[in-house]
Design a protein around this motif. Structure first.
Motif, short mmCIF file in Angstrom:
data_model
loop_
_atom_site.label_atom_id
_atom_site.label_comp_id
_atom_site.label_asym_id
_atom_site.label_seq_id
_atom_site.Cartn_x
_atom_site.Cartn_y
_atom_site.Cartn_z
N GLU A 148 36.51 1.05 36.97
CA GLU A 148 37.90 0.30 36.60
C GLU A 148 37.84 2.10 36.21
O GLU A 148 38.00 2.94 35.47
CB GLU A 148 36.96 0.26 34.66
CG GLU A 148 36.23 -0.55 35.25
CD GLU A 148 35.09 -1.54 34.26
OE1 GLU A 148 36.14 -0.95 33.00
OE2 GLU A 148 34.19 -2.09 35.11
N VAL A 149 39.30 2.35 35.72
CA VAL A 149 40.22 3.59 35.20
C VAL A 149 40.90 2.96 34.11
O VAL A 149 41.62 2.41 33.78
CB VAL A 149 41.35 3.39 36.50
CG1 VAL A 149 41.90 5.19 35.91
CG2 VAL A 149 40.34 3.85 38.56
N TYR A 150 40.69 3.90 32.94
CA TYR A 150 41.47 4.29 32.11
C TYR A 150 41.98 5.76 31.89
O TYR A 150 41.87 6.54 31.87
CB TYR A 150 40.15 4.09 30.67
CG TYR A 150 39.80 2.94 31.11
CD1 TYR A 150 39.30 1.32 30.27
CD2 TYR A 150 38.14 3.09 31.66
CE1 TYR A 150 39.35 0.99 30.50
CE2 TYR A 150 36.83 1.44 31.49
CZ TYR A 150 37.35 0.84 31.31
OH TYR A 150 37.00 -0.43 31.00
N ARG A 151 43.01 5.34 31.28
CA ARG A 151 44.56 5.85 30.81
C ARG A 151 45.29 5.95 29.96
O ARG A 151 45.13 4.82 29.16
CB ARG A 151 45.19 6.24 32.46
CG ARG A 151 44.53 6.83 33.42
CD ARG A 151 45.49 6.88 34.84
NE ARG A 151 45.13 7.71 36.13
CZ ARG A 151 45.59 7.03 36.98
NH1 ARG A 151 46.35 5.89 37.26
NH2 ARG A 151 44.80 8.03 38.73
N GLN A 152 45.52 7.16 29.38
CA GLN A 152 46.65 6.88 28.26
C GLN A 152 46.03 6.62 26.95
O GLN A 152 46.21 5.54 26.30
CB GLN A 152 48.13 6.22 28.53
CG GLN A 152 48.90 6.70 29.67
CD GLN A 152 50.23 5.40 29.71
OE1 GLN A 152 49.43 4.40 29.65
NE2 GLN A 152 51.32 5.64 29.58
N ASP A 157 41.38 4.11 22.15
CA ASP A 157 41.69 2.93 23.06
C ASP A 157 42.42 3.34 24.51
O ASP A 157 43.26 4.44 23.84
CB ASP A 157 42.34 1.57 22.57
CG ASP A 157 41.40 0.34 23.31
OD1 ASP A 157 41.41 0.92 24.58
OD2 ASP A 157 42.41 -0.45 23.43
N TYR A 158 42.26 2.52 25.41
CA TYR A 158 43.26 3.10 26.33
C TYR A 158 44.31 2.28 26.67
O TYR A 158 44.12 0.67 26.46
CB TYR A 158 42.85 3.41 28.31
CG TYR A 158 41.84 5.04 27.93
CD1 TYR A 158 42.57 6.01 27.64
CD2 TYR A 158 40.57 4.99 26.97
CE1 TYR A 158 41.31 6.99 27.78
CE2 TYR A 158 39.86 6.01 27.12
CZ TYR A 158 40.35 7.41 27.17
OH TYR A 158 39.93 8.26 27.45
N LEU A 159 45.60 2.50 26.80
CA LEU A 159 46.93 1.44 26.63
C LEU A 159 46.44 1.35 28.30
O LEU A 159 47.68 0.22 28.30
CB LEU A 159 48.27 2.82 26.44
CG LEU A 159 48.15 3.11 25.40
CD1 LEU A 159 49.80 3.54 24.71
CD2 LEU A 159 48.08 1.97 24.11
N HIS A 160 46.11 2.06 29.42
CA HIS A 160 46.52 1.73 30.54
C HIS A 160 45.23 1.49 31.28
O HIS A 160 44.22 2.25 30.84
CB HIS A 160 47.39 2.69 31.23
CG HIS A 160 47.38 2.15 32.75
ND1 HIS A 160 46.77 2.82 33.65
CD2 HIS A 160 49.04 1.33 32.77
CE1 HIS A 160 47.52 2.39 34.71
NE2 HIS A 160 48.13 1.56 34.75
N LYS A 161 44.56 0.52 31.78
CA LYS A 161 43.39 -0.65 32.38
C LYS A 161 43.37 -0.69 33.92
O LYS A 161 44.34 -1.80 33.95
CB LYS A 161 42.81 -0.93 32.02
CG LYS A 161 40.84 -1.28 32.50
CD LYS A 161 39.96 -2.24 31.43
CE LYS A 161 39.28 -2.66 32.93
NZ LYS A 161 38.90 -4.35 32.04
N ILE A 162 43.33 0.04 34.93
CA ILE A 162 43.13 -0.79 36.41
C ILE A 162 41.72 -0.68 36.25
O ILE A 162 40.99 0.20 36.61
CB ILE A 162 44.23 0.21 37.20
CG1 ILE A 162 44.07 1.28 37.12
CG2 ILE A 162 45.67 -0.37 36.71
CD1 ILE A 162 44.63 2.25 37.98
N VAL A 163 41.48 -1.95 37.19
CA VAL A 163 40.06 -2.17 38.35
C VAL A 163 40.52 -1.69 39.45
O VAL A 163 41.13 -2.62 40.40
CB VAL A 163 39.41 -3.56 37.97
CG1 VAL A 163 38.41 -3.76 38.51
CG2 VAL A 163 39.05 -3.34 36.46
#
Length: 186
Positions: A148-152, A157-163
């Motif tokens: 799980e990658v959290y950015r911005q 909170d993080y605006l961008h999440k990708i799995v």
């Protein structure tokens, strides 16, 4: 008779360090200071430890000369929080942080390896890291076998999440020339 309710005693970094220096905690005790609370950390299992070793092996080579790798060491986020993430990539520092713990502005990447702590890492730790503007937060999710990658970070909170799965790859935000094959860390 007036009812008396138990109250939580919150501590700060200075008191936390004094307790450590005074030997109040057993040497093998694993704890973190999160938002003023002293939290006991779960023992590290073999799968968790092996994935931390994968992170160290992979990211140390890829970021060589561009960042300082740090595994399971403190990062001081505020006067009330000093977690010990599983892995960090830090801005280069000539003294390798021998005179102070790194703080949030020193962090390029912060990684937690999660199995039993997944819910906590996705909620309280995520909010903590985002509120201190950690630019990139990863959870190596051992339960679902994904990254799980959290950015911005913004407003806790993080605006961008990708799995991502084992067939995926990604570049670091702070070091865009560094490309990681997810299979190397899962």
């Amino acid at each position: 008779m007036v009812a008396v309710f138990p109250q939580k005693h919150l501590t700060d970094i200075a008191e936390w360090h004094r307790m450590g220096e005074a030997g109040i905690f057993p040497p093998d005790c694993r704890m973190e200071l999160i938002e003023g609370e002293i939290l006991h950390m779960a023992p590290i299992g073999f799968n968790h430890a092996g994935h931390v070793n994968r992170l160290i092996s992979t990211l140390t080579v890829l970021a060589q000369g561009q960042a300082i790798p740090s595994a399971q060491n403190p990062v001081q986020l505020s006067d009330l929080s000093e977690p010990e993430p599983d892995f960090l990539l830090l801005h280069p520092e000539p003294n390798f942080y021998t005179t102070r713990h790194p703080n949030a502005s020193d962090v390029l990447l912060l990684v937690e390896v999660s199995d039993t702590t997944l819910r906590f890492d996705r909620s309280q730790k995520l909010r903590l890291y985002a509120s201190h503007n950690i630019p990139e937060y990863w959870i190596v999710n051992l339960i679902d076998d994904c990254l799980e990658v959290y950015r911005q970070p913004q407003d806790g909170d993080y605006l961008h999440k990708i799995v991502l799965g084992k067939s995926d790859s990604l570049n670091l935000v702070a070091l865009p020339e560094v490309r990681i094959e997810v299979a190397a860390i899962l």
